[in-house]
Design an enzyme around this catalytic site. Structure first.
Site: not given
Length: 377
Positions: A121, A125, A128-129, A275, A335, A359
């Site tokens: 953990a 909020p 983050g990074s 091709q 497709g 990460e």
């Protein structure tokens, strides 16, 4: 670089591939219902596929972090959401490196055998990074610590038996990298609650949760390491390891997407003769192999205590971008049915993006690479 893999590594990758093909069934069900594949996780533990980097004396195989990455690639090649059962040991890396003998002897065998789940953990909020923004506070008491704060986007937080919590232990202005510590917590007692997140775009068979701590008491011996203030250094070590694991995810989802496209082309040989399609297939295969070789080299060095953060960041950046690009091309070439709900490529398309985010977001990887390049002599 493949020739540098030990026979144990090569066999482990083959075993992982065989396990995933055999056990990862009803994949659409787990994704649709956002259900953690508990039976598959337990079977992986029984097969010894969860604890490849855990030392033998704690019930693992002691084959290193590259071994875990190879398994991750094979699992994500078949299904990314279910493949994240390997994150049931997230945090065991920290515990094995920095935990006390008592902590390791109790938890690592359970994690290696699929009898317990751990989580780490860190993310909040507003953090983050950039983990310097973490605000979960551990206040020192006479006989332990009191934790208050919240974490979000935590893998397996709603079902983890062991939680490794990254918290502030020194609020003084000059503390800087010495401001943080990790703590071990089980699920028992008061002051802890977790709420599963629902409606994620991808990896929906992998649980993600918010977790809150309200005056959560932890005994002094639950500190990871001998002294407080080592959490930042411990986190940097963890990031090097888990960014390598993320490389296996990116390469795995790319290879799985190419596998599905090739299956489509075998069923539609007239398309395979184009091709333009052959150009795209060649580009996809080249990117996948280049990504694989990059992470193999990064993992080879990491397992020899020669971690290169710049190289690992390069591998993670390239693997994440490769995963997203190859899945996108495969959907285009296979497709309209490939974009329909229920088709594996449709699910892979939703799953791929996370590798560029967690990460360390891709721009953070670029900063790590740039700093190392600019300071090289």
């Amino acid at each position: 670089m493949n020739s540098a893999l030990s026979p144990e590594h090569s066999q482990l990758a083959s075993d992982a591939r065989r396990f995933a093909v055999t056990h990862f069934v009803n994949t659409e069900y787990y994704d649709l219902h956002e259900k953690f594949p508990e039976d598959i996780w337990r079977s992986a533990g029984e097969e010894g596929l969860l604890g490849s980097f855990i030392q033998k004396k704690y019930g693992g195989r002691e084959l290193g972090y590259l071994a875990h990455t190879l398994i991750m690639e094979e699992f994500w090649r078949v299904d990314p959401g279910i493949g994240n059962i390997l994150l049931s040991v997230f945090g065991a890396e920290l515990l094995q490196q920095f935990g006390s003998e008592e902590q390791k002897a109790f938890w690592l065998p359970l994690l290696a055998k699929g009898k317990a789940i751990s989580c780490c953990a860190i993310t909040e909020p507003d953090a983050g990074s950039d983990i310097f923004n973490v605000s979960t506070l551990a206040t020192k008491l006479e006989n332990g610590w009191s934790l208050t704060g919240s974490k979000q986007f935590i893998t397996n937080a709603n079902r983890a038996d062991l939680i490794l919590i990254f918290a502030v232990t020194d609020q003084s202005p000059g503390a800087k990298t010495k401001a943080f510590s990790f703590f071990l917590s089980d699920r028992g007692g008061s002051g802890l609650s977790a709420q599963k997140m629902s409606g994620k775009m991808g990896i929906r068979a992998s649980d993600t949760a918010e977790i809150r701590f309200t005056d959560r008491f932890l005994p002094g011996e639950n500190l990871l390491g001998d002294l407080p203030g080592n959490g930042f250094a411990q986190a940097m070590s963890l990031f090097n390891i888990n960014r390598l694991f993320a490389c296996g995810q990116g390469v795995g989802i790319a290879q799985g997407s190419l596998d599905l496209l090739l299956q489509y082309l075998r069923e539609n040989p007239s398309h395979a003769s184009s091709q333009i399609i052959q150009y795209r297939v060649a580009e996809m295969a080249t990117s996948i192999e280049a990504s694989r070789q990059l992470y193999l080299w990064a993992g080879y060095n990491l397992d020899r205590n020669n971690a290169d953060p710049g190289l690992i960041a390069m591998a993670k950046l390239f693997a994440g971008e490769t995963g997203v690009r190859v899945v996108r091309e495969a959907v285009k070439l296979a497709g309209p049915k490939a974009a329909a709900g229920g088709h594996p490529l449709s699910r892979f398309y939703r799953d791929a993006k996370i590798v560029e985010i967690y990460e360390g977001a891709k721009d953070l990887e670029k900063l790590t690479i740039a700093r190392q390049v600019l300071t090289a002599r």
